[in-house]
Design a protein around this motif. Sequence first.
Motif, short mmCIF file in Angstrom:
data_model
loop_
_atom_site.label_atom_id
_atom_site.label_comp_id
_atom_site.label_asym_id
_atom_site.label_seq_id
_atom_site.Cartn_x
_atom_site.Cartn_y
_atom_site.Cartn_z
N GLN A 134 0.80 -1.20 0.00
CA GLN A 134 0.00 0.00 0.00
C GLN A 134 0.85 1.26 0.00
O GLN A 134 0.30 2.36 -0.01
N GLY A 135 2.16 1.15 0.03
CA GLY A 135 3.01 2.31 0.01
C GLY A 135 4.13 2.22 1.03
O GLY A 135 4.25 1.25 1.78
N GLN A 228 -3.84 7.85 5.86
CA GLN A 228 -5.27 7.82 5.59
C GLN A 228 -5.58 8.57 4.31
O GLN A 228 -4.88 9.51 3.92
N ARG A 229 -6.64 8.10 3.65
CA ARG A 229 -7.25 8.85 2.56
C ARG A 229 -8.29 9.77 3.19
O ARG A 229 -9.33 9.32 3.65
N PHE A 230 -8.02 11.04 3.22
CA PHE A 230 -8.87 11.99 3.94
C PHE A 230 -10.11 12.29 3.12
O PHE A 230 -10.05 12.53 1.92
N VAL A 238 -8.19 4.05 5.89
CA VAL A 238 -6.83 3.84 6.37
C VAL A 238 -6.10 2.92 5.38
O VAL A 238 -6.53 1.79 5.14
N LEU A 239 -5.01 3.41 4.80
CA LEU A 239 -4.23 2.63 3.84
C LEU A 239 -3.27 1.67 4.53
O LEU A 239 -2.97 0.61 4.00
N GLY A 240 -2.74 2.05 5.66
CA GLY A 240 -1.80 1.21 6.38
C GLY A 240 -1.19 1.98 7.54
O GLY A 240 -1.49 3.16 7.76
N GLU A 241 -0.33 1.30 8.28
CA GLU A 241 0.27 1.91 9.46
C GLU A 241 1.73 1.49 9.58
O GLU A 241 2.18 0.50 8.98
N VAL A 242 2.46 2.27 10.38
CA VAL A 242 3.85 1.97 10.73
C VAL A 242 3.98 2.17 12.24
O VAL A 242 3.56 3.21 12.77
N ARG A 243 4.55 1.19 12.93
CA ARG A 243 4.77 1.27 14.38
C ARG A 243 6.26 1.26 14.66
O ARG A 243 7.01 0.49 14.05
N VAL A 244 6.64 2.12 15.62
CA VAL A 244 8.05 2.22 16.02
C VAL A 244 8.12 2.12 17.53
O VAL A 244 7.48 2.90 18.25
#
Length: 403
Positions: A134-135, A228-230, A238-244
């Motif tokens: 998704q990117g 997100q696609r606003f 929500v296209l996807g997420e990243v967690r750190v």
Amino acid sequence: MIQKRSVMLDLHSLQMPFSNTWKYGILALAILLLLVALTILTCQICQLQKRNRTRKKKRCPSRGWVRMKAVNGIWRKKTPALLHDTTKQSNADIKVEELQAELGEPSTCLISSSSRTEDLSSMSSDLGPLPGSQGTLKFSLLYCKERCELLLTGLEAWGLPRHGCAESAIRVRLLRQVPSHIPGLQCVVQEWQSQVVKNCSSPAFGDHFVFSLQDAEVEKSTLKLEVQRFDKYSRNAVLGEVRVTLSELKASQSLVLCKELQKTTKDIVGEVLVSLKCLPISQRIEVGLLKAKTTSPGSTAEKNVYARIDVSWRRHKEKHQKSRPRAHTPLIIFNETFLFHMPEPLAWDCTVLVSIYEVDSDSRHLVGQATLGKRRAKEAAEHWDLMVKSIQQPVAKWHPLLI
């Protein structure tokens, strides 16, 4: 009679003294001249239409233009590289640098389209993105131990799926683990949303976020970034997420990360006590909202919360109902019941959504949601089966609040 005969003689004398061959020749020549005139007229009309089309194309903006938004909020347009030579591109980059110098913004937050595309292409080739991704999201983190602050900068994304004239934004949440009997309980310490970038599959947001974070809380904290696609008229996709995990950070050292977007997951931020009662004779369902436990920080004591109940079945949604506002404390007592009409007795396969919102002077904020139904999670399905078996008897059970 004598006059009529004289008139007829005069008419016969007026006839042209040409043979039939000459007459037919003149008629054929007239028809030929008419066809030539019609052909010339048709050619002139076609040329006029072509001129109008070319004028319209010159007036309309090119679809291949890319719209970029800088840190200062100024929109810039750049044509594809095939339409400009290298000298024009270098001049455009010099203008961008001059604009940054005038505004006093750091040069790292605004990257020209030519250099940014080359850097991103090299990074994506090194990472080797998975098919169907998704990117990708790029950002930098810096933890200042002296000020106890976490700095998030350089938010960029590329490879996002195109959906027409879409608007992209990033929601940033700082989560902290809370010791509890509920596994995975989190507390939303701070929450931010980036600016919205329109019509771009590789947006550069250029936002700066500063989080107040003590040194002892770094090991227990996680940073969650959702792309997100606003959409201001409906829900954001929500296209996807990243967690750190912030335990990877080192004090006073900047960490640049470039990660693929993963499938988004919900976080447990509390629990709510809900009772359900089945009334098949009156074709109704009774939803009782009893208590709610939240893990919000102590600074929310002066704010109020309310609950919203939504019931839907077979793609039909009943009118939602709201509770009275309560003070936002760690344990919120509602003790309210809500009745919803079910048109068909066999339509007990419905979904109940309990949403708790925190209200401010001019806005509202979602604290958490709990979904109940036959086709939901294991605990929600068990609660639903107990309600169906215990007719006209309320059945209460705790459910996790997700966000």
